[in-house]
Design a protein around this motif. Sequence first.
Motif, short mmCIF file in Angstrom:
data_model
loop_
_atom_site.label_atom_id
_atom_site.label_comp_id
_atom_site.label_asym_id
_atom_site.label_seq_id
_atom_site.Cartn_x
_atom_site.Cartn_y
_atom_site.Cartn_z
N ALA A 279 -13.81 -29.82 -1.01
CA ALA A 279 -14.94 -30.75 -1.10
C ALA A 279 -15.99 -30.31 -2.11
CB ALA A 279 -15.59 -30.93 0.28
N ARG A 280 -15.76 -29.18 -2.77
CA ARG A 280 -16.76 -28.66 -3.71
C ARG A 280 -16.89 -29.59 -4.91
NH1 ARG A 280 -15.75 -22.71 -5.60
NH2 ARG A 280 -14.37 -23.76 -7.11
N VAL A 281 -18.13 -29.80 -5.34
CA VAL A 281 -18.39 -30.70 -6.46
C VAL A 281 -18.99 -29.92 -7.63
CG1 VAL A 281 -18.73 -32.69 -4.95
CG2 VAL A 281 -20.69 -31.26 -5.54
N ALA A 282 -19.20 -30.63 -8.74
CA ALA A 282 -19.78 -29.99 -9.93
C ALA A 282 -21.12 -29.37 -9.59
CB ALA A 282 -19.93 -31.02 -11.04
N GLY A 283 -21.34 -28.17 -10.10
CA GLY A 283 -22.57 -27.46 -9.78
C GLY A 283 -22.40 -26.50 -8.63
N GLY A 284 -21.26 -26.59 -7.93
CA GLY A 284 -20.97 -25.63 -6.87
C GLY A 284 -21.34 -26.08 -5.48
N ALA A 285 -22.00 -27.23 -5.33
CA ALA A 285 -22.37 -27.69 -3.98
C ALA A 285 -21.11 -28.01 -3.17
CB ALA A 285 -23.26 -28.92 -4.08
N ASN A 286 -21.17 -27.69 -1.89
CA ASN A 286 -20.00 -27.92 -1.02
C ASN A 286 -20.49 -28.45 0.33
OD1 ASN A 286 -17.64 -27.86 0.49
ND2 ASN A 286 -16.94 -25.93 -0.39
N PRO A 287 -20.28 -29.75 0.60
CA PRO A 287 -20.75 -30.32 1.87
C PRO A 287 -19.98 -29.81 3.09
CG PRO A 287 -19.44 -31.91 0.66
CD PRO A 287 -19.64 -30.75 -0.25
N ARG A 288 -18.83 -29.18 2.87
CA ARG A 288 -18.07 -28.61 3.98
C ARG A 288 -17.70 -27.16 3.66
NH1 ARG A 288 -16.10 -33.98 4.01
NH2 ARG A 288 -14.27 -33.50 2.73
N ARG A 289 -18.73 -26.34 3.52
CA ARG A 289 -18.47 -24.95 3.13
C ARG A 289 -17.98 -24.09 4.28
NH1 ARG A 289 -23.07 -21.53 3.81
NH2 ARG A 289 -24.83 -22.61 4.77
N HIS A 290 -18.22 -24.54 5.54
CA HIS A 290 -17.74 -23.79 6.69
C HIS A 290 -16.34 -24.26 7.07
CE1 HIS A 290 -21.64 -21.95 7.23
NE2 HIS A 290 -22.21 -23.15 7.30
#
Length: 349
Positions: A279-290
Amino acid sequence: MMNLYIISLKDLIDLLSRLQPEYSIFVPYRKGDRIQFAPFDPAREREMEFGGVRQTQPIKSFISPSREIVVDGCRKDPRPLFIAGVKGCDLQSLKLQDHVFGSGDVEDPFYTRKRKEAFIMASDCAYALETCFCLAMDGAPYPRKEFDICLSPAGSYLIVEIGGPKGEELVKKYKTFFKAPSRQDAEARDKSRQSVANQVSEFIRQRRTPDIKAVRGAVKASHDNTTMWEDLSSTCVECGACNLACPTCHCFLLYDERSARDGDRRVKIWDSCLYKTFARVAGGANPRRHLYERLRNRFDKKFAFFPEVLDYFACTGCGRCIEACPGDIDIREVLKGAVSGKWEKPPHR
């Protein structure tokens, strides 16, 4: 019994041999306690298993391969697919795969072409595995739709049911191979089907596996039960085996690769919602990092999202994910926890 015929195994092998120049044929072979698809080879007749139980590979691996070059006309084999021995749980998955790749604003031309051209020769399950729970997911251990021809093993021959125009055309073209059945043949098929269904029902009863009526709305309601999802994810190794073995999972990744021999090309490969980068997007943000969020998303998609948008539960009860998971995560236990609202860690975990 106009749609029913019988064919001997010898004649079936002869028929497939005659079809080989026209189709890329795959049939099920037994290897130890497993059954898997492989290219048709008449010399391996004794290894072929048209009864048995569902194969290790889901049918999606043929129509939407795990790795595919996204360039028209680059198929390794230009012949259309002919897949024999497909079980009911795999056929049930085609509704979702067709929805994802064959409808909507954008159609996948590679999928739809292979799907349209493919000839599906289905077959009944001759027995059930302890991991089977198709009946709980509104399925059956025998094909009911989405096939061209269905085979039901009956001793030294097979009962043939026509499921569509392509099946009817094949029987008409090779009519010398197909004989008229007796009433006893049809009754024997029904009796055998009921026997396997009883096996599945008993496994469901023993495991107390909830059916789709009980499951409806339960996974969505358990979304905030963080304790349950964290506990479930504690043994997950993020291998993605559950996604890859599942007949309904369909997520993919596109990337470009450069090859000195083949030049630049775009590749489509299977993806997994359990992977950290999914789910990681450009810029490194991840809404489901866990990890627990990613595991929860897998169940939310199957038992909340698709029932809402397609009135379809994206699980056919094949049990492949149970066998594939090295973390011993059992989808049946997850559903039981969601339905009860009281998550209890299974003794074996």
